[in-house]
Design an enzyme around this catalytic site. Structure first.
Site, short mmCIF file in Angstrom:
data_model
loop_
_atom_site.label_atom_id
_atom_site.label_comp_id
_atom_site.label_asym_id
_atom_site.label_seq_id
_atom_site.Cartn_x
_atom_site.Cartn_y
_atom_site.Cartn_z
CB THR A 1 6.68 1.81 6.17
OG1 THR A 1 5.53 1.73 5.31
CG2 THR A 1 7.08 3.27 6.35
CG HIS A 2 4.81 -2.30 3.21
ND1 HIS A 2 4.47 -0.97 3.11
CD2 HIS A 2 4.35 -2.89 2.08
CE1 HIS A 2 3.81 -0.76 1.99
NE2 HIS A 2 3.73 -1.91 1.33
CB THR A 3 7.91 -4.83 0.57
OG1 THR A 3 6.50 -5.02 0.62
CG2 THR A 3 8.51 -5.73 -0.50
CB ILE A 4 12.16 -2.05 0.94
CG1 ILE A 4 11.74 -2.11 -0.54
CG2 ILE A 4 13.62 -1.65 1.06
CD1 ILE A 4 11.87 -0.81 -1.29
#
Length: 227
Positions: free
Chosen positions: A97-100
């Site tokens: 849900t974050h970074t990628i």
């Protein structure tokens, strides 16, 4: 495009179930496997029963624990005397849900079910294992997220989504599941955790079955025997 779905039919699926049922029930004593349930790398204790259309993947359950109809138990280690209601899900999988940038698995990993992947390995790789203690009741339609630990004696209310660890002998519920109350007094919980009745011999439970009907009787019995 040819895929395995062409080979699926009611007869072949029934035969697979019969073979699975015979294989596991021959290996484990006092095990009952319900109609059309599917088991992949599953381990059992004694006196287990699995309902109809259950799927177990890379999971184990202890003595007397059961799983009701239509549940999917994946990547789970479950203790003894657990009651799993219908349509329960454990370790359903997490997406980043974050970074990628994308939540689609073809972008960040290489699962076999995707027709094309953009990676050669999994760059998300979350901890999937779910740990369920002893004497836990998970009610119908609940989901236990990847990596969660549910303590001994806990209860998960129906239709809950558990996204954080559950303390022993607590009741949680909701989306996401939150603390509702403790099941017993603190001193009673301490005795239950110390005595670990689920690890005692069946003969002991059988001979002392009356004290299980009231927490005060159970508590007083163990306080008396500790003196």
């Amino acid at each position: 495009m040819f895929d395995r779905s062409y080979l699926q039919n009611p007869l072949s699926e029934y035969l697979k179930w019969v073979i699975t049922k015979m294989k596991y029930q021959r290996k484990y004593q006092f095990l009952k496997i319900g109609y059309m349930s599917k088991l992949f790398n599953a381990e059992f204790g004694k006196y287990n029963w699995i309902g109809n259309n259950v799927i177990m993947i890379n999971s184990s359950i202890g003595d007397f624990s059961y799983i009701s109809d239509d549940s999917v138990i994946s990547e789970t280690i479950m203790g003894k005397f657990c009651s799993i209601g219908p349509n329960v899900r454990t370790a359903p999988g997490k997406h980043p849900t974050h970074t990628i940038v994308s939540t689609h698995p073809a972008i960040y990993s290489n699962p076999s079910y995707c027709l094309k992947n953009f990676q050669t390995k999994d760059y998300h790789n979350p901890i999937r294992n779910v740990i369920i203690g002893n004497d836990v009741w998970i009610c119908a339609n609940s989901i236990i997220a990847d990596g969660i630990k549910v303590g001994d004696g806990a209860i998960v209310a129906a239709n809950s989504v558990v996204t954080a660890d559950v303390e022993p002998y607590t009741i949680v519920g909701g989306v996401p599941a939150k603390f509702i109350r403790k099941r017993f007094k603190d001193e009673q919980i301490d005795i239950l955790e110390q005595s670990k009745w689920w690890d005692k011999k069946i003969e002991w439970i059988d001979n002392n079955s009356d004290i299980f009907l009231n927490i005060e009787d159970y508590y007083n019995h163990h306080i008396k025997n500790k003196k």
